[in-house]
Design an enzyme around this catalytic site. Structure first.
Site, short mmCIF file in Angstrom:
data_model
loop_
_atom_site.label_atom_id
_atom_site.label_comp_id
_atom_site.label_asym_id
_atom_site.label_seq_id
_atom_site.Cartn_x
_atom_site.Cartn_y
_atom_site.Cartn_z
N ARG A 33 35.55 29.27 49.57
CA ARG A 33 36.13 28.33 48.28
C ARG A 33 36.51 26.88 48.88
NH1 ARG A 33 38.37 33.44 46.67
NH2 ARG A 33 37.07 34.36 45.17
N ASP A 51 44.80 45.27 37.13
CA ASP A 51 43.95 44.33 38.05
C ASP A 51 44.40 43.01 37.55
OD1 ASP A 51 42.47 43.50 39.98
OD2 ASP A 51 40.45 43.10 38.84
#
Length: 554
Positions: A128, A297
């Site tokens: 990224r 999550d």
């Protein structure tokens, strides 16, 4: 970062005559011509003060150059950096390149030889971004190394193996390190794999590892029995370094197994938390857990924004649940909590004073349970952007859900890269029960959540947002459409088809008196694999790995 070149110095003079930029620096406006770190400034606002491109002339914006990044595996997910007329980019396989910010011409490139095990690991070799400082370009590799390159030549200066990659699942880096004074901090992925995620402190000059911080707390009350052995956690997005207090703030990942909590009956610290660390020693200054004993999550690795407001030093931080925590920067105490969407059923609410989850929904084994938002979160990992000129924070909101079905999974996965989630997948995606649009771009007050405007989308946005001093907001969607909005009203002022969806972060910079908007275009990541089940129009979305620069015609 090195002294300004003559061309860049002349460019600054030209820019100040061509565009209105305040000479007196205020927060978020420092170093206006450059984008020197992941979120541009240390307050992580993703705001460019440049205003040469504005509401009045945005219709004239056109392509200046295009550069291709090579391997298109998992698309392009980076936020490029731009310093003194040079773009620093990283694409699949941890390939780093320095480009001329005026033309896209490549000055140098570097690609490490990755461990063959990277072909087996759950996380493909995407990255990224890079970090720049001390005359070096720093990367974290997918096989767990830190590498420093000479900023001018691209030659390797040092490398260090920070993790036991061959024997450790999830011990890799998919985001850049944070430059914190003369230190670097690297956060490992962990999360969905059988490991304990760690944050590492490394000397920027030498590459020597000084400390490591385990995001799985060594505490039987937090992790009963051996539940912490594969507790997950990690810090897979860049943290925020605050030079004022010499603190680096990280949001941490979810506990493992993701969807089963029967063996981890404690609070599972330091997962789903903000941790404030001393970058020199790794000492924990404070922590704030946002989601206790997570089974949905909803990890917390998102950007940490810093503000000074009404005499308070504040943090604004969101996790995947879509709840935004407004905290005291110095001790993590709660100032406010608010949700970016009313599409949420995993809890009835979160106590605004204590942060406790109210009326949480548990997940029965071997049964599907509809949970909103989905495991993609109320917003994905791509950053929002805050504009200090109007006080609005812009975020892509994901208004869809998922059916989660926990199943029994062996406690000690032996196959390298085997997921450790307690389910067969990350949930069967579903549209919102009330029929609303599945995505939108919101403009809100970051402290109260008050909505100023919204733009609904048939396919939600998965790119980082950019806002500028020209009163503009730039946002890209998975279909490849780049849009410029009026920052105050939300009206669409301009659009352009980039040819492939956007998953990374666009930036703005100036060279020789001209402002540029630089956009990574290349649909990819696990979103590209999982979203077509809900959005069939993405089934054959074209892949790419390109940087597209825009500017006004002369």
């Amino acid at each position: 970062m090195g002294k300004l070149t003559l061309a860049a110095s002349l460019g600054l003079t030209c820019l100040l005559s061509a565009a209105t930029i305040a000479l007196a620096e205020s927060p978020g406006t420092e170093d206006p011509n450059n984008w020197p770190q992941y979120n541009r400034t240390t307050n992580a606002w993703r705001f460019s003060p440049l205003d040469q491109i504005n509401k009045d002339n945005i219709s004239k914006l056109s392509v200046a150059w295009i550069a291709h990044g090579g391997d298109i595996t998992m698309g392009i997910q980076e936020t490029p950096l731009v310093i003194d007329g040079v773009v620093f980019s990283i694409t699949s396989g941890n390939r780093v390149a320095a480009l001329d910010a005026k033309t896209g011409r490549e000055f140098w490139s570097y690609q490490p030889k990755l461990d063959p095990l990277t072909k087996k690991v759950l996380f493909s070799p995407y990255s990224r971004g890079v970090a720049v400082g001390d005359g070096k370009v720093f990367i974290g590799t997918v096989d767990g190394r830190g590498i420093a390159l000479d900023q001018k030549t691209g030659k390797e200066v040092w490398q260090v193996q920070l993790t036991d990659f061959p024997n450790c699942h999830g011990c890799n880096f998919t985001s850049p390190p944070v430059v914190a004074g003369d230190m670097l901090t690297f956060g490992s992925t962990a999360g969905e794999l059988a490991t304990q995620g760690k944050i590492y402190g490394v000397e920027a000059k030498s590459g020597k590892k000084i400390w490591e911080f385990n995001t799985i707390k060594d505490d039987p009350k937090s992790w009963p029995g051996e539940s912490g052995k594969y507790g997950g956690g990690g810090a897979w997005m860049p943290g925020t370094y605050d030079p004022e207090t010499s603190t680096v703030y990280y949001g941490t990942g979810n506990p493992g197994k993701d969807f089963i909590n029967s063996e981890r009956a404690g609070d599972n610290l330091y997962t789903d938390s903000i941790v404030a660390l001393d970058p020199k020693t790794g000492q924990l200054k404070w922590h704030r857990q946002e989601i206790k004993q997570d089974v949905w999550d909803y990890d917390s690795p998102y950007e940490v924004l810093l503000f000074k407001k009404d005499g308070k030093d504040l943090i604004v931080h969101m996790n995947k649940s879509g709840y935004v925590f407004v905290l005291n920067k110095n001790d993590g105490s709660i100032d406010n909590i608010w949700p970016i969407s009313d599409l949420k059923n995993f809890v009835k609410d979160i106590d605004r004073k204590t942060g406790e989850l109210i009326g949480r929904v548990e997940l029965p084994m071997n049964q599907e349970t509809l949970i909103c938002p989905s495991t993609f979160g109320g917003r994905s990992w791509n950053s929002g952007a805050y504009n200090p000129k109007n006080g609005l924070w812009y975020n892509n909101v994901l208004d869809f859900c998922g059916y989660l079905k926990p199943i029994a999974q062996k406690d000690d996965p032996k196959d390298y890269g085997t997921g450790h989630i307690g389910a067969g997948d990350f949930g069967r995606l579903a549209m919102a029960p009330d029929g609303r649009k599945p995505g939108r771009l919101d403009a809100r007050d970051p402290f109260t959540g008050k909505l100023k405007w919204t733009h609904e989308m048939d396919v939600p946005g998965f790119a980082s947002v950019l806002t500028t001093g020209g009163g503009l907001v730039f946002n890209g969607d998975p279909m490849g459409i780049l849009r410029a909005f009026d920052a105050d009203t939300g009206n669409v002022l301009w659009s352009f088809n980039t040819g492939s969806g956007m998953r990374g972060g666009m930036v703005s910079y100036a060279v020789d008196g001209e402002q540029y908007i630089l956009v990574p275009s290349g649909w990819g990541s696990y979103a590209a694999l999982l979203l077509p089940a809900l959005f069939p129009q993405l089934e054959n979305a074209p892949a790419a790995s390109a940087l597209i620069a825009f500017k006004l015609p002369k």
